[in-house]
Design a protein around this motif. Structure first.
Motif, PDB file in Angstrom:
ATOM      1  N   ILE A 108      27.991  68.111  24.443  1.00  9.97           N
ATOM      2  CA  ILE A 108      28.796  68.350  23.240  1.00  9.97           C
ATOM      3  C   ILE A 108      28.256  67.511  22.088  1.00  9.97           C
ATOM      4  N   SER A 109      27.817  68.188  21.042  1.00  9.12           N
ATOM      5  CA  SER A 109      27.308  67.490  19.858  1.00  9.12           C
ATOM      6  C   SER A 109      28.369  67.394  18.769  1.00  9.12           C
ATOM      7  N   GLN A 110      29.333  68.310  18.800  1.00 10.15           N
ATOM      8  CA  GLN A 110      30.430  68.304  17.817  1.00 10.15           C
ATOM      9  C   GLN A 110      31.701  68.759  18.515  1.00 10.15           C
ATOM     10  N   ASN A 111      32.793  68.027  18.300  1.00  2.62           N
ATOM     11  CA  ASN A 111      34.057  68.351  18.949  1.00  2.62           C
ATOM     12  C   ASN A 111      35.168  68.323  17.897  1.00  2.62           C
ATOM     13  N   SER A 112      35.283  69.417  17.158  1.00  6.74           N
ATOM     14  CA  SER A 112      36.201  69.482  16.016  1.00  6.74           C
ATOM     15  C   SER A 112      37.416  70.342  16.353  1.00  6.74           C
ATOM     16  N   TRP A 113      38.598  69.698  16.337  1.00  7.65           N
ATOM     17  CA  TRP A 113      39.875  70.383  16.564  1.00  7.65           C
ATOM     18  C   TRP A 113      40.807  70.034  15.408  1.00  7.65           C
ATOM     19  N   LYS A 114      41.218  71.041  14.639  1.00  8.86           N
ATOM     20  CA  LYS A 114      42.103  70.809  13.501  1.00  8.86           C
ATOM     21  C   LYS A 114      43.444  71.492  13.739  1.00  8.86           C
ATOM     22  N   GLU A 136      32.284  63.949  22.860  1.00 11.73           N
ATOM     23  CA  GLU A 136      30.907  64.087  22.386  1.00 11.73           C
ATOM     24  C   GLU A 136      29.945  63.402  23.348  1.00 11.73           C
ATOM     25  N   GLN A 137      28.828  64.059  23.560  1.00 12.43           N
ATOM     26  CA  GLN A 137      27.759  63.625  24.469  1.00 12.43           C
ATOM     27  C   GLN A 137      28.085  63.879  25.941  1.00 12.43           C
ATOM     28  N   SER A 179      22.688  71.624  23.143  1.00 17.76           N
ATOM     29  CA  SER A 179      23.862  71.101  22.439  1.00 17.76           C
ATOM     30  C   SER A 179      24.927  72.185  22.290  1.00 17.76           C
ATOM     31  N   ALA A 181      28.431  72.930  19.918  1.00 21.53           N
ATOM     32  CA  ALA A 181      29.269  72.538  18.784  1.00 21.53           C
ATOM     33  C   ALA A 181      30.596  73.287  18.867  1.00 21.53           C
ATOM     34  N   ASN A 183      34.249  74.201  17.420  1.00 19.25           N
ATOM     35  CA  ASN A 183      34.970  74.262  16.143  1.00 19.25           C
ATOM     36  C   ASN A 183      36.236  75.088  16.346  1.00 19.25           C
TER      37      ASN A 183
END
Length: 314
Positions: A108-114, A136-137, A179, A181, A183
């Motif tokens: 995981i290079s990006q772990n974005s939860w909004k 991440e990672q 990787s 990402a 979102n």
């Protein structure tokens, strides 16, 4: 003579192509959940070892095996899998072996939860994300990602975010860079509140039943509180069955009415018993439990015991 030998050769070739034999499959290099998933998706492994199969079918499934194995390992983050496949004829039929090299997994290079909507300030939602295995990672495991999404929707349903939905939810896998990402944008919408509570019964005053309600009108909806109400009314002894239901179709201004459907219990409960005691001698015991005397919920319990030594009434 040469013509006859040619015919024999063609017949032998046809027989070898369509001859039937059993298949034994061995997979090495993977274990645990990954191994189980490989064996579930590997078509040649699903053949019955106790049955015989045509040679052309075995060879075809063997050629498909590397694709099956790679497909089975992608949900666990392995996209650079290599498979050394071998197929041999043995006394009992076929022996297929697959040596798997997992290589470096996708991380995981990006772990974005909004979170948007009323749940923005609801700590329960943030806790779901922070307590997940998505870091991440760390190796990207698809089931962990789907689990977080499922838990967010379940929590929204439990806490009254009836209009919750995902605005965005995607994972971009870069195979060359290994990787992933993530979102995700989750919109909870407005939280529903408790509306009017209606008791569908005619044996008790609603004012009495209202004492069992663990929430107030206008408070945020929560299915756990509805379960508490149902259990409390069931344990009261007044009812044989209780069903507490939100009426979502009748909601107005984000207030959901609650309906409590119930079936009254048998009004009188009788118990009888015969026994013997050293202090009482032979005895007969009878009791009555009148579960409700009036609409205010008053109860009456009476017990009578007749014995050789002493009789009592309570």
């Amino acid at each position: 003579m040469s013509y006859f030998r040619c015919i024999l050769f063609v017949c032998a070739l046809i027989f070898s192509t369509f001859a039937h034999a059993s298949v034994e499959v061995e997979v090495s290099g993977v274990e645990g959940d990954e191994y189980n998933n490989v064996m579930a998706l590997l078509q040649i492994a699903r053949l019955d070892e106790n049955k015989s199969y045509a040679a052309y079918r075995v060879r075809y499934l063997h050629r498909q095996a590397p694709k099956d194995i790679k497909k089975a390992l992608r949900p666990y983050g392995y996209y650079q899998v290599e498979v050394n496949a071998q197929l041999e004829t043995v006394d009992y039929g076929w022996s297929a072996s697959y040596q798997v090299s997992l290589n470096e997994p996708v991380r995981i290079s990006q772990n974005s939860w909004k979170i948007k909507g009323d749940a923005t300030d609801d700590k329960a939602f943030r806790k779901v994300i922070e307590s997940s295995n998505l870091k991440e990672q760390e190796r990207f495991i698809h089931s962990h990602y789907e689990s977080v999404k499922s838990r967010l929707l379940s929590l929204a349903s439990q806490r009254g975010y009836h209009d919750a939905r995902f605005i965005e939810h995607n994972v971009e896998i870069d195979v060359e860079k290994n990787s992933a990402a993530i979102n995700v944008v989750f919109d909870s919408g407005q939280r529903y509140k408790y509306g009017q509570i209606t008791f569908e019964q005619d044996i008790l005053d609603d004012e009495l039943l209202q004492r069992y309600v663990p929430f107030e009108q206008g408070e945020g909806y929560n299915t756990q509180e509805l379960s508490q109400l149902q259990i409390a009314l069931g344990d009261s002894g007044y009812f044989s069955s209780v069903q507490v239901s939100p009426q979502w179709n009748e909601s107005k201004q984000h207030r959901v009415p609650i309906t409590v459907n119930s079936e009254p219990n048998f009004r009188n409960q009788y118990q009888y018993g015969i026994g013997y005691g050293t202090d009482t001698g032979a005895r007969v015991r009878a009791s009555i439990n009148r579960r409700w005397v009036n609409t205010e919920g008053h109860q009456l319990r009476g017990t009578t015991q007749i014995s050789e030594v002493e009789s009592t009434v309570g």
